[in-house]
Design a protein around this motif. Structure first.
Motif, PDB file in Angstrom:
ATOM      1  N   GLY A 228      61.916 -27.116  10.960  1.00  0.00           N
ATOM      2  CA  GLY A 228      63.006 -27.859  10.138  1.00  0.00           C
ATOM      3  C   GLY A 228      63.437 -26.638   9.094  1.00  0.00           C
ATOM      4  O   GLY A 228      62.736 -25.353   9.508  1.00  0.00           O
ATOM      5  N   SER A 229      63.685 -27.508   8.233  1.00  0.00           N
ATOM      6  CA  SER A 229      64.668 -26.318   7.328  1.00  0.00           C
ATOM      7  C   SER A 229      62.873 -25.726   6.569  1.00  0.00           C
ATOM      8  O   SER A 229      61.635 -26.615   6.613  1.00  0.00           O
ATOM      9  N   THR A 230      63.207 -24.807   5.654  1.00  0.00           N
ATOM     10  CA  THR A 230      61.956 -24.211   5.275  1.00  0.00           C
ATOM     11  C   THR A 230      62.086 -24.827   3.628  1.00  0.00           C
ATOM     12  O   THR A 230      60.898 -25.329   3.473  1.00  0.00           O
ATOM     13  N   ALA A 231      62.708 -25.670   3.271  1.00  0.00           N
ATOM     14  CA  ALA A 231      62.556 -26.357   2.310  1.00  0.00           C
ATOM     15  C   ALA A 231      61.656 -27.891   2.150  1.00  0.00           C
ATOM     16  O   ALA A 231      60.603 -27.843   1.894  1.00  0.00           O
ATOM     17  N   VAL A 232      61.527 -28.415   3.599  1.00  0.00           N
ATOM     18  CA  VAL A 232      61.356 -29.637   3.807  1.00  0.00           C
ATOM     19  C   VAL A 232      59.793 -29.577   4.676  1.00  0.00           C
ATOM     20  O   VAL A 232      58.566 -29.778   4.265  1.00  0.00           O
ATOM     21  N   GLY A 233      59.812 -28.325   4.696  1.00  0.00           N
ATOM     22  CA  GLY A 233      58.306 -27.406   6.250  1.00  0.00           C
ATOM     23  C   GLY A 233      57.519 -27.283   4.895  1.00  0.00           C
ATOM     24  O   GLY A 233      56.184 -27.048   4.059  1.00  0.00           O
ATOM     25  N   ASN A 234      57.803 -26.612   3.552  1.00  0.00           N
ATOM     26  CA  ASN A 234      57.133 -26.237   2.026  1.00  0.00           C
ATOM     27  C   ASN A 234      57.268 -27.301   1.468  1.00  0.00           C
ATOM     28  O   ASN A 234      54.985 -27.276   1.204  1.00  0.00           O
ATOM     29  N   THR A 235      57.482 -28.158   1.913  1.00  0.00           N
ATOM     30  CA  THR A 235      56.794 -29.870   1.391  1.00  0.00           C
ATOM     31  C   THR A 235      55.890 -30.195   2.041  1.00  0.00           C
ATOM     32  O   THR A 235      55.177 -30.873   1.803  1.00  0.00           O
ATOM     33  N   VAL A 236      55.877 -29.923   3.541  1.00  0.00           N
ATOM     34  CA  VAL A 236      54.706 -30.776   4.461  1.00  0.00           C
ATOM     35  C   VAL A 236      53.674 -30.085   4.255  1.00  0.00           C
ATOM     36  O   VAL A 236      52.755 -30.527   4.220  1.00  0.00           O
TER      37      VAL A 236
END
Length: 479
Positions: A228-236
């Motif tokens: 998915g997106s980088t922003a969401v991925g970093n949170t995950v």
């Protein structure tokens, strides 16, 4: 009437404890609802984790050949259902029929591939330093894998996560993206029909704040694979690694194609247009930057504009050249970037207008005279928008190609083999192509990016796809 679809937990099709649902709509005809799905909660997700944990021990002890037979049967079932699955994918995601059919075939081939690979899993035998010692390894599953997948390849990406996870003996729970989860439900139905035991695969729909966060943080989930997106991925990643989970992320891209003065310009335009405007530009590997040598720049611009002008746009079921954006918000994001490009001073040489019809349709867009530091040349747009950037030579081209935070896919079009070899060495990308478009992947080789396109931990697909879901045990046996 929309089709009612349910969660799949512990081999049963179930409603959410919330009793709430959400709808998917046809992006070419947003007034038409396609399916309803459970708006699941953290409690629903907990139940799915519990089911996976309960099934994991028996499944890990099931032989590789037996697991492989189930995956191979799943491939055959999906083949029988291909036409229906293609139509469902078109109606929820918006791809053209040809694009959707290709993606369904990709899932079919993935299950066939990992069905065969499951038969070979085991370990290796090595020669020991001392006599009377057996030295060997065992390849074992991690346990429970949590999968979080995007809407833009709603069956291919889930397939290339589910198949290796299940082949190697793990139990799985998956949260498909809410915009187009239908084909994942059908995949679960195919696996069930093929004989997959209850609890080995669990499908939960709903918001990331409830379902995704619970999967990423749950102590009984051993591994997280996210696309998915980088922003969401970093949170995950931050959430999942707090308790030491194994994590695999594949995220955004800002993919370049360099067009050399040693290229056939007509061929280059075909390659770039296919990579930029195929699947409505809604691919993490889509070409969004054409980096073109000045000697062929004007000719390339004229030719790529011709290609964009010739694209026929319509409902995916009509199987024209390009379908709609998946949603209103995705369309609005692309239109916003078109405004940004104009404000930054790039020339909109063609397109970019919202089509005056029902649905989330936009013309393909070509910006010329783009500067490498413009937002349209730096940020992932996820729409059919191409920025054409002039450069003087190879050194400047590779500097521009590498001058973004992403590093997923990159290509060069050139008839100079030496230049092509330099590009392979110099470019910052996990997927490198010569005289090919940036999109399109073989299923039996590794896939993944560098920099902010990936966690740079484990690759997906091919034999590398099995590595993420397994761990090696080394045995020293003296006799």
């Amino acid at each position: 009437m929309p089709t009612e679809r349910l969660n799949y937990v512990d081999g049963e099709w179930t409603v959410s404890e919330s009793d709430e649902t959400f709808e998917t709509v046809d992006p070419a005809n947003p007034e038409e609802a396609v399916s309803t799905y459970p708006q699941s909660t953290a409690e629903d997700t907990e139940a799915a984790v519990e089911a996976a944990v309960g099934a994991s021990e028996e499944w890990r002890n099931t032989s590789g050949p037996e697991r492989g037979q189930i995956l191979s049967r799943t491939s055959a079932i999906l083949t029988d259902w291909k036409d229906e699955l293609t139509e469902l994918l078109v109606r929820e995601e918006g791809k053209t029929r040809t694009e959707a059919g290709g993606e369904i075939q990709r899932a079919i081939d993935i299950f066939d591939y990992y069905g065969a690979k499951a038969r070979d899993l085991g370990g290796t035998v090595k020669g020991a330093s001392s006599r009377h010692t057996n030295l060997y390894t065992r390849t074992e599953p991690l346990g429970v894998a949590g999968l979080i997948t995007p809407w833009n390849y709603p069956i291919a990406i889930p397939a290339w996560k589910i198949a290796p996870a299940v082949a190697s003996g793990n139990a799985v729970l998956i949260k498909p993206a809410s915009l187009a989860p239908g084909v994942v439900h059908e995949m679960a139905r195919a696996l069930e029909k093929a004989g997959l035991p209850g609890g080995v695969l669990n499908v939960i729909t709903g918001p990331g704040s409830e379902v995704g966060d619970t999967i990423a943080s749950h102590p009984d989930v051993d591994a997280i694979s996210f696309t998915g997106s980088t922003a969401v991925g970093n949170t995950v990643y931050d959430t999942a690694t707090e308790d030491g989970k194994r994590v695999q992320l594949e995220m955004g891209g800002k993919n370049p194609t360099i067009v050399s003065d040693a290229a056939d310009v007509e061929e280059a335009a075909d390659i770039v247009a296919s990579g930029a405007f195929g699947v409505t530009g809604q691919a993490c590997t889509a070409c969004s930057r054409a980096i073109v040598y000045e000697d062929v720049y004007d000719e390339f611009v004229d030719t790529i504009v011709e290609r964009a002008e010739s694209i026929e746009i319509g409902h995916g079921l009509d199987d024209l050249d390009m379908g709609p954006h998946v949603s209103k918000s995705e369309l609005e994001s692309t239109l916003e970037y078109l405004d940004i490009g104009r404000e930054e001073g790039a020339t909109l040489a063609y397109g970019g207008g919202k089509l005056d019809r029902e649905g989330y349709f936009v013309e393909p867009a070509v910006f010329t005279d783009a500067e490498p530091d413009m937002r349209i040349a730096q940020e992932e747009i996820f729409g059919p928008v191409l920025s054409v950037i002039p450069v003087s030579d190879y050194e400047q081209a590779i500097h521009v190609a590498n001058g973004v935070k992403y590093g997923l896919s990159a290509s060069i079009v050139t008839d100079d083999h030496g230049e092509a070899n330099r590009f392979v060495e110099d470019v910052d990308a996990g997927v490198v192509k010569i005289n090919q478009k940036t999109t399109g992947l073989e299923l039996h080789v590794p896939f993944g990016g560098v920099k902010e396109s990936s966690s740079e931990t484990y690759r997906e697909q091919g034999e590398a796809g099995l590595d993420f879901y397994t761990i090696s045990k080394t045995v020293y046996d003296a006799y």
